[in-house]
Design a protein around this motif. Structure first.
Motif, PDB file in Angstrom:
ATOM      1  N   GLU A  56       0.807  -1.222   0.000  1.00 50.29           N
ATOM      2  CA  GLU A  56       0.000   0.000   0.000  1.00 50.29           C
ATOM      3  C   GLU A  56       0.838   1.270   0.000  1.00 50.29           C
ATOM      4  N   ASP A  57       2.145   1.148  -0.021  1.00 52.71           N
ATOM      5  CA  ASP A  57       3.028   2.306   0.075  1.00 52.71           C
ATOM      6  C   ASP A  57       2.757   3.295  -1.066  1.00 52.71           C
ATOM      7  N   SER A  58       2.337   4.503  -0.724  1.00 54.39           N
ATOM      8  CA  SER A  58       2.032   5.513  -1.740  1.00 54.39           C
ATOM      9  C   SER A  58       3.287   5.993  -2.461  1.00 54.39           C
ATOM     10  N   GLU A  59       4.463   5.733  -1.892  1.00 52.17           N
ATOM     11  CA  GLU A  59       5.718   6.161  -2.515  1.00 52.17           C
ATOM     12  C   GLU A  59       6.303   5.094  -3.437  1.00 52.17           C
ATOM     13  N   ARG A  60       5.617   3.960  -3.531  1.00 51.86           N
ATOM     14  CA  ARG A  60       6.065   2.938  -4.470  1.00 51.86           C
ATOM     15  C   ARG A  60       5.753   3.388  -5.888  1.00 51.86           C
ATOM     16  N   LEU A  61       6.740   3.318  -6.775  1.00 48.06           N
ATOM     17  CA  LEU A  61       6.542   3.722  -8.166  1.00 48.06           C
ATOM     18  C   LEU A  61       5.661   2.701  -8.879  1.00 48.06           C
ATOM     19  N   ARG A  62       4.792   3.196  -9.752  1.00 48.34           N
ATOM     20  CA  ARG A  62       3.893   2.315 -10.488  1.00 48.34           C
ATOM     21  C   ARG A  62       3.962   2.508 -12.005  1.00 48.34           C
ATOM     22  N   LYS A  63       4.619   3.566 -12.435  1.00 44.42           N
ATOM     23  CA  LYS A  63       4.826   3.816 -13.869  1.00 44.42           C
ATOM     24  C   LYS A  63       6.293   4.190 -14.083  1.00 44.42           C
ATOM     25  N   PRO A  64       6.815   3.953 -15.285  1.00 49.12           N
ATOM     26  CA  PRO A  64       8.197   4.340 -15.554  1.00 49.12           C
ATOM     27  C   PRO A  64       8.386   5.842 -15.347  1.00 49.12           C
ATOM     28  N   VAL A  65       9.575   6.204 -14.859  1.00 46.93           N
ATOM     29  CA  VAL A  65       9.919   7.617 -14.696  1.00 46.93           C
ATOM     30  C   VAL A  65      11.310   7.853 -15.272  1.00 46.93           C
ATOM     31  N   ARG A  66      11.536   9.081 -15.734  1.00 45.78           N
ATOM     32  CA  ARG A  66      12.874   9.458 -16.192  1.00 45.78           C
ATOM     33  C   ARG A  66      13.296  10.730 -15.473  1.00 45.78           C
TER      34      ARG A  66
END
Length: 764
Positions: A56-66
């Motif tokens: 449930e961590d809201s800081e977990r990334l879920r989409k690619p980032v650059r």
């Protein structure tokens, strides 16, 4: 996901504890131990409860980032894959295949999908500059198993459920629930051992959680375990206590080991180890005279200057006292998916020193260079310099020695990509981060740690939550990158057959491969002989095939082999789905000589590379023990390397990132509990709170591993609030065990002093 209780295996450490997760309206309402799990028997630790926090961590990334000049930007998957593949391909084209480095972190071995996809990905990258957590962890065990038994992951596992004496050196299973010995509920198993009239003996520089419940405990000077173990070998020969038991005719070169131990008497090693000669003799006698006994060593003995020799001697002691391949001693497992046998059938037993690293000439092991030389290979110009880097589920800035230097190296790369769902101390250097799904969003089968468990079991867990349409699993990310890299290498087009193969692989995923391995294994659903063929006919058919014929190899691995007749049958993915608590496949059993993979079918008791390294150990005896404070790490049950500190429930309470120091040393240095101390060595310095305790040996200090979340740019707010300090900012990356290449994480000399802020220092 349906409301109700769902059963899974916790993936957060080696213990493989079964968990029961209650879900209501798509949310986790509770996590508890699964009483019906045949291995963990209802036990869990606080980390398992934190599975909810990770999911449930809201800081977990879920989409690619650059990374951009204005900060991190989300991007679409196709765009991200194109960018990463193009950059890696361009680097390889411009500077050669070894200009790309790859680092694999520990979580990969808890993920069967990642394991299946890793090799195709590495082949597509094509670089020899490969690294992993192995050389900061278990490499001495792997080299010892390769040299003695013929296979790098054929580890003898203590039969703790049946032993009467458990000698534990440099390990803390009360906190870890085992390492290279998967033993959930160690406390419960210890109670059962005592109920049998058994005994636990612990040897460690710190009175660990395990030592506090031991029947007998001895302090030992860090880095001197090899001397202790060699003196125990000396005692066995001197007192005629050698009896190899069931390993008898299989163990060769016993006399070479006797000769090697001659000068390592208990008296000769006592000052260096801090253990009295009679105590050393008593340890050897107890091991020899207790029929059901096991000697177990782990991180404290592995990650030191003599980790290779210490691990080898621990194996030797179990063999010399007849404990190998004996119930109650140490035995080899027989997992449902036997990666040892599968690897051996394809010639992948392991190898060592086939090539050496470019800068420091360190030996590779199974295709990987020691992690301690990563920064060298990035920072040192010349042909083969790493210019692009890939990390997969790893945080080497905090888990490898000289983390600040590695920070510098990663910052100067031309390109970096990380497969990770956190913006952490390592991935903050990446140009692109590709976040995989979390563990509860994918299926799970423990391929690796089933091979190290104290009981043979098999368990498959369905995914618990739908990850959503715009997400990717680890294996999907790795296979997609591999596919695109291969296409770029072939100028945009692959042969039709290869293209169809890649598409099929990406569509099927790892579970059909898992099903095939289960069905074709010793417990497999193919257990009933082919209709109309009796067992003698099958045996004759196998005998007619050439010795190295692939069909014969497959048949020997499968349940058609007469050797597996006594084992339960019928395993497949569908059968495991019907038994969500897991399947009990029985206790560890004797398996020699069939389990050996050496060329001559013998146990190599005195490998030449270990004998040659004894000259270095002899030199220790001729010099007095070194003055100064020796630094060791430590583990806590609420922590797992560097990646569990963004869970509030795991980091709350009293700080655990402290400097443990003995009262005598604290008094001499003018330190008081609650002070801040500066710990300094050649690699750098850290500041940590002081914890004065008699649980640490005099002249030894301890700082836990995995902290140091104070670096700018991390996206983990809870971890940052409980930053602690990284022990690896002090440890030098030049100190290794030259025999195996393992980083020296225990036993480096440090200076400790009272720390004052700069303002106070100016006033003084």
């Amino acid at each position: 996901m349906e409301n109700g209780t769902h059963y899974r295996t916790c993936h957060l450490c080696e213990a493989m504890c079964g968990v029961a997760i209650d879900v209501k309206d798509g949310k986790i309402t509770s996590i508890r131990g699964d009483d019906n799990d045949p291995l963990s028997r209802g036990h869990i630790c606080p980390k398992a409860i934190a599975l909810q926090d990770l999911h449930e961590d809201s800081e977990r990334l879920r989409k690619p980032v650059r990374r951009t000049a204005s900060g991190w930007q989300e991007m679409e998957w196709d765009e991200a894959f194109d960018l990463v593949a193009r950059k890696l391909h361009q680097t390889r084209s411009d500077y050669g295949r070894n200009s790309i480095g790859v680092y694999l972190g520990n979580p990969n071995v808890h993920n069967h999908g990642s394991l299946v996809a890793t090799m195709p990905f590495l082949r597509a990258v094509g670089s020899q500059n490969r690294f992993s957590a192995t050389s900061n962890d278990q490499l001495p065990h792997m080299l010892t198993s390769l040299e003695m038994f013929g296979h790098q992951i054929l580890f003898p596992i203590p039969d703790i459920d049946n032993t009467d004496l458990f000698i534990c050196i440099g390990a803390n299973p009360m906190a870890s629930n085992g390492s290279l010995m998967t033993v959930p509920d160690f406390r419960g198993r210890l109670k059962e051992l005592r109920h049998r009239g058994g005994k636990l003996t612990v040897v460690d520089p710190r009175r660990t959680e395990t030592a506090k419940v031991a029947d007998e405990f001895h302090f030992i000077r860090p880095g001197s375990d090899a001397l202790l173990l060699m003196a125990m070998v000396h005692t066995l020969f001197q007192e005629s206590l050698v009896n190899t038991g069931s390993a008898g005719d299989l163990a060769k070169d016993v006399d070479l080991l006797r000769l090697a131990s001659l000068s390592f008497s208990p008296e000769a090693v006592s000052d260096h180890t801090g253990i009295q000669p009679n105590t050393i003799r008593q340890l050897a006698r107890q091991l020899a005279n207790t029929p059901k006994a096991a000697l177990y060593t782990r991180m404290g003995t592995s990650t030191q200057a003599f980790g290779g020799i210490a691990t080898w001697l621990a194996y030797c002691l179990n063999i010399l006292t007849g404990k190998l391949d004996r119930p109650g001693g140490v035995l080899f497992t027989q997992p449902a998916i036997d990666l040892v046998a599968i690897g051996a059938m394809s010639g992948q037993n392991g190898h060592f020193g086939k090539r050496h690293s470019r800068v420091r000439g360190l030996p590779e092991f199974a295709g990987e260079y020691p992690a301690s030389t990563m920064a060298d290979e990035i920072l040192t110009p010349g042909e083969g310099q790493i210019r692009a880097f890939v990390t997969v589920a790893g945080n080497p800035v905090l888990s490898s020695p000289n983390g600040r230097r590695l920070d510098e190296a990663l910052e100067g790369l031309d390109f970096m990509v990380s497969v990770d769902y956190y913006l952490n101390e390592t991935t903050r250097h990446a140009d692109v981060i590709l976040p995989p799904t979390a563990a509860l969003e994918r299926s799970h089968y423990d391929l690796i740690f089933s091979m190290f468990a104290v009981r043979n079991t098999a368990k498959y867990s369905e995914r618990l939550f739908d990850a959503g349409p715009d997400t990717r699993h680890d294996w999907q990310i790795l296979l997609e990158l591999a596919h695109r890299l291969e296409k770029l290498r072939k100028k945009g087009r692959l042969p039709i057959r290869a293209e169809l193969g890649w598409r099929a692989f990406k569509q099927l995923g790892p579970d059909p491969i898992l099903d095939l391995l289960l069905r074709s294994g010793p417990y497999g659903a193919a257990g009933k002989p082919v209709r109309g063929l009796a067992q003698p006919a099958i045996d004759l058919l196998m005998d007619l095939l050439p010795k190295r014929h692939p069909l014969r190899g497959l048949a020997n691995l499968s349940s058609l082999n007469r050797r597996w007749q006594h084992l339960p049958k019928g395993l497949s993915l569908s059968s495991l789905r019907e038994q969500p608590h897991g399947v009990d496949l029985g206790p560890l059993k004797p398996s020699l000589p069939d389990r050996l993979y050496t060329r001559d079918g013998k146990i190599n008791l005195a490998p030449r590379r270990f004998l040659d390294d004894l000259e270095r150990l002899h030199l220790v005896l001729s010099t007095p023990p070194e003055d100064g404070l020796l630094l060791i790490g430590r583990r806590h049950v609420r922590s797992n390397n560097s990646w569990m500190h963004n869970s509030q429930r795991l980091v709350k309470g009293k700080s655990r990132c402290t400097l443990m120091i003995h009262p005598k040393d604290a008094s001499r240095l003018g330190l008081q509990s609650g002070d801040s101390a500066e710990v300094q060595a050649s690699a750098g310095s850290i500041v940590v709170p002081v914890e004065i305790t008699e649980d640490i040996m005099p002249s030894v200090v301890s700082v836990p591993h995995g902290w140091g979340h104070d670096r700018e740019g991390s996206g983990q707010s809870v971890a940052t609030e409980h930053a602690g300090a990284s022990i690896n900012d002090v440890l030098s990356d030049t100190q290794i065990d030259p025999l195996v290449g393992t980083s020296v994480l225990n036993g480096q000399t440090v200076n400790v002093k009272v720390w004052r802020p700069a303002r106070q220092r100016k006033r003084a």
